[in-house]
Enzyme design. Structure first.
Site, mmCIF file in Angstrom:
data_model
loop_
_atom_site.group_PDB
_atom_site.id
_atom_site.type_symbol
_atom_site.label_atom_id
_atom_site.label_comp_id
_atom_site.label_asym_id
_atom_site.label_seq_id
_atom_site.Cartn_x
_atom_site.Cartn_y
_atom_site.Cartn_z
ATOM 1 N N GLY A 143 0.931 -1.211 0.086
ATOM 2 C CA GLY A 143 0.079 -0.150 -0.021
ATOM 3 C C GLY A 143 0.828 1.367 0.099
ATOM 4 O O GLY A 143 2.091 1.266 0.455
ATOM 5 N N SER A 144 0.257 2.247 -0.483
ATOM 6 C CA SER A 144 0.993 3.576 -0.462
ATOM 7 C C SER A 144 0.773 4.263 0.901
ATOM 8 O O SER A 144 0.097 3.632 1.878
ATOM 9 C CB SER A 144 0.312 4.623 -1.600
ATOM 10 O OG SER A 144 0.553 4.169 -2.753
ATOM 11 N N GLY A 145 1.657 5.209 1.399
ATOM 12 C CA GLY A 145 1.295 5.729 2.566
ATOM 13 C C GLY A 145 2.701 5.466 3.557
ATOM 14 O O GLY A 145 2.379 5.810 4.755
ATOM 15 N N HIS A 146 3.496 4.631 3.042
ATOM 16 C CA HIS A 146 4.503 4.390 3.883
ATOM 17 C C HIS A 146 5.996 4.872 3.347
ATOM 18 O O HIS A 146 7.016 4.464 3.666
ATOM 19 C CB HIS A 146 4.848 2.863 3.942
ATOM 20 C CG HIS A 146 3.663 1.863 4.303
ATOM 21 N ND1 HIS A 146 2.896 2.133 5.587
ATOM 22 C CD2 HIS A 146 2.980 1.014 3.265
ATOM 23 C CE1 HIS A 146 1.739 1.240 5.514
ATOM 24 N NE2 HIS A 146 1.677 0.800 4.266
ATOM 25 N N LYS B 9 5.742 -8.144 2.221
ATOM 26 C CA LYS B 9 5.376 -8.127 3.580
ATOM 27 C C LYS B 9 3.866 -8.934 3.999
ATOM 28 O O LYS B 9 3.150 -9.028 3.121
ATOM 29 C CB LYS B 9 4.991 -6.579 3.864
ATOM 30 C CG LYS B 9 6.059 -5.723 3.604
ATOM 31 C CD LYS B 9 5.925 -4.388 3.975
ATOM 32 C CE LYS B 9 4.680 -3.424 3.734
ATOM 33 N NZ LYS B 9 4.700 -3.501 1.964
ATOM 34 N N ASP C 162 -1.531 -8.252 0.848
ATOM 35 C CA ASP C 162 -0.505 -8.274 -0.356
ATOM 36 C C ASP C 162 0.044 -9.790 -0.612
ATOM 37 O O ASP C 162 0.235 -10.347 -1.793
ATOM 38 C CB ASP C 162 0.891 -7.656 0.756
ATOM 39 C CG ASP C 162 0.769 -6.335 0.928
ATOM 40 O OD1 ASP C 162 -0.430 -5.842 0.867
ATOM 41 O OD2 ASP C 162 1.704 -5.675 1.278
ATOM 42 N N HIS D 192 -0.292 0.128 9.052
ATOM 43 C CA HIS D 192 -1.503 0.785 8.416
ATOM 44 C C HIS D 192 -2.423 1.416 9.304
ATOM 45 O O HIS D 192 -3.960 1.339 8.855
ATOM 46 C CB HIS D 192 -2.205 -0.578 7.553
ATOM 47 C CG HIS D 192 -1.133 -1.004 6.545
ATOM 48 N ND1 HIS D 192 -0.512 -2.350 6.938
ATOM 49 C CD2 HIS D 192 -1.084 -0.950 5.210
ATOM 50 C CE1 HIS D 192 0.326 -2.754 6.133
ATOM 51 N NE2 HIS D 192 -0.014 -1.790 4.874
#
Ligand SMILES: Nc1ncnc2c1ncn2[C@@H]1O[C@H](COP(=O)(O)OP(=O)(O)O)[C@@H](O)[C@H]1O
Ligand SMILES: [Mg+2]
Lengths: 357, 211
Positions: free
Chosen positions: A54-57, A105, A110, A219
């Site tokens: 996911g994006s945001g990391h 991960k 995922d 998350h």
């Protein structure tokens, strides 16, 4: 919600466009499906290392694309796994013929999306390995949960295995190294505040001013327990001891078998840390915590490690695997042998990590 | 009664609308025990399905369902993307080139889809997942058909069983997916995936039921 965004639906795309224009010397971005890839890919004769999530990391994973680390990264929507077409197209774009290693991960989303992608890539004649990162000691058992989550060790694995690919390791050697480094790493995270996914518009969970959440993932999912806020020393010590005293951890993982053309179950056991171990220590900000506070955590972490007879031989301190604007931190300790240290020290040139060049 | 291709298309359209009406609700369920994206994921996926549907609406039912599955796989993300994607891919393969479905075909469609979910995610009953809605629904449908019931009453028994299965996830501790990380804190919340699965079956019934 107060964020530097234009429209909620454009957050991921515009971030990728920004990356592409900022780092055109290192990487390119493909849209529909979205993936970030090395400007010089495919790199002749070298195994291609691909990760995603996911994006945001940020900077993980797109910020780790470049010489000595990832060949491609597949960003999903914010906190949502990428889809198989992204990994499949990325694999086709960066495979030099030496094969592709997916670093995944351990989150159900995922895992299921990467597994689907591995099947597609294999059907297309690409040799593929799919290795899970599952290092979060906040998850105690693998029998009644989806197993330990992939957190801080991911960053260290991507650096080390990326260097191995650069050094000419074969696909199977990269996979074996990736599995081993993951088994040597353990992490623990905590949050002082929640974070807001742009599409959701409000914080993922509520956390009072006097509270903290221990055992958080990356998350914004709620953690294991909620406790009254305490001092940097107490927090660092509690997290360090969770990691250093963590007993052997076992679970069954699924890996791809290129000869059989099917998934195989592997039973893996991670041995606990011991006095005399040399480690790479990684103190990470969840995004909103300043580096100054990370050093306060590192200060105590170093003392606790010394008390346990564990020697920190390298460190990494800063925001590398974040949860948007969340305040909080994570600690990762990775047992390092000579091979791992050599690969850690090898040159790397990415937007997020750069040394030795 | 037999189910026509147009009714399958209508089902997918209704489902897209229902999911979009329930976007906030599903996301809120996911924020209690997950990462607050399930409604967002499902809406994004079914909006894409709506874009693709006109291009295949005159094809056979298998083709329509497989296109739906491929579209969901490449647009939903999360755990539910590959799971629902596989559901529709497999259900499409099961009905193949048919243009109408009798009640046994309808059962086979759903059964193949659920088998796909099981193969991909390996859930077992009471793991607190979407499977907890599907398993009792399939069982209820099977026994209703075996008892000689017609499509609509049989399907409404299945929907009732899915609803019970969905509500039965509330006291369960999750053992699969993100929610499993919460341990006992996952108890007391309804599973978002079981809820979207119930909505899926409910909207099939609502589509087939004359108003
Ligand atoms: N292994 C699994 N098998 C079946 N269903 C699962 C599994 N893991 C998760 N789910 C379902 O997926 C739902 C979550 O979907 P979603 O929120 O879209 O994905 P994510 O959890 O990756 O954010 C859960 O509510 C559960 O019903
Ligand atoms: Mg979710």
């Amino acid at each position: 919600m107060k964020k530097l965004i234009n429209a909620v639906d454009d957050v991921v795309r515009e971030q990728l466009e920004g990356m592409a224009s900022a780092h055109s010397d290192l990487l390119k971005v493909h849209f529909d499906p979205n993936y970030v890839y090395r400007a010089d890919a495919p790199v002749a004769g070298k195994v291609a290392i691909i990760s995603g999530g996911g994006s945001g990391h940020e900077p993980m994973h797109g910020g780790f694309v470049g010489m000595g680390m990832l060949h491609a990264a597949c960003p999903g929507e914010v906190f949502t796994s990428p889809t198989p077409d992204q990994m499949y197209e990325a694999a086709k774009a960066v495979d030099s013929g030496a094969g592709v290693l997916f670093i995944v991960k351990n989150y159900t989303g995922d895992v299921l999306n990467f597994e689907t992608a591995a099947e597609l890539a294999f059907a297309d004649g690409i040799r593929v390995q799919n290795i899970l990162i599952d290092d979060d000691v906040a998850v105690k058992d693998s029998l009644y949960t989806a197993g330990r989550r992939g957190v801080g060790t991911t960053v260290l694995v991507e650096k080390i295995v990326g260097a191995a690919a650069e050094a000419g390791y074969s696909l199977d050697a990269c996979a074996d190294l990736c599995r081993r480094v993951n088994q040597y790493g353990r992490s623990m995270g905590m949050a002082l505040t929640s974070c807001t996914v742009p599409a959701a518009g409000k914080p993922t969970f509520e956390l009072g001013d006097a509270e903290m959440e221990i055992g958080i993932g990356i998350h914004g999912e709620p953690g294991q327990k909620r406790m009254p806020m305490s001092t940097a020393d107490e927090i660092a010590e509690m997290m360090a001891l969770e990691i250093l005293d963590d007993p052997a951890y076992s679970r069954t993982v699924r890996e791809w078998d290129n000869d059989a053309g099917s998934w195989v179950d592997k039973f893996l056991v991670d041995e606990p840390f011991q006095a005399g171990d040399q480690v790479i220590a990684f103190v990470n900000s969840m995004g909103g915590t300043p580096v100054s506070e990370l050093y306060a955590i590192y200060r105590k972490l170093a003392q606790v490690c010394a008390d346990k007879g564990v020697t920190i031989v390298r460190n990494l301190i800063g925001p590398y695997i974040t949860s948007l604007e969340m305040q909080g931190c994570s600690i990762t300790l990775l047992k390092a042998d000579a091979e791992i240290l050599k690969l850690w020290d090898a040159p790397v040139n990415t937007p997020g990590l750069r040394w030795g060049i | 009664m037999s189910v026509t291709r147009d009714q399958i298309v209508q089902w997918l359209e209704n489902l897209a609308a229902v999911l979009s009406e329930n976007k906030e609700y599903l996301t809120q369920l996911d924020s209690a025990i997950g990462d607050a994206d399930h409604g967002i994921n499902m809406t994004r996926g079914f909006n894409k399905v709506m874009e693709k549907l006109p291009g295949v609406a005159d094809k056979d039912i298998g083709n329509i369902l497989k296109t739906t599955g491929m579209t969901l796989i490449s647009s939903v993300g999360g755990a539910s993307g590959p799971l629902y994607g596989t559901f529709f891919m497999r259900s499409g393969m099961a009905v193949g080139a048919k243009e109408t479905l009798n009640r046994e075909d309808l059962y086979e469609l759903l059964k193949a889809g659920v088998d796909g979910i099981v193969q991909r995610g390996r859930p077992v009953l009471a793991d607190k997942t979407m499977y907890d809605a599907w398993a009792p629904a399939l069982e209820a449908l099977r026994s209703a058909l075996d008892a000689g019931m017609e499509t609509l009453p049989a399907l409404s028994q299945a929907v009732a069983a899915a609803e019970t299965g969905m509500k039965n996830t509330i006291p369960l501790q999750a053992r699969k997916g993100r929610a499993s990380y919460l341990g006992e804190r996952s108890i007391g919340h309804q599973d978002p995936g079981a809820t979207s699965s119930y909505l899926m079956l409910k909207s099939l019934l609502d589509t087939l039921q004359p108003a």
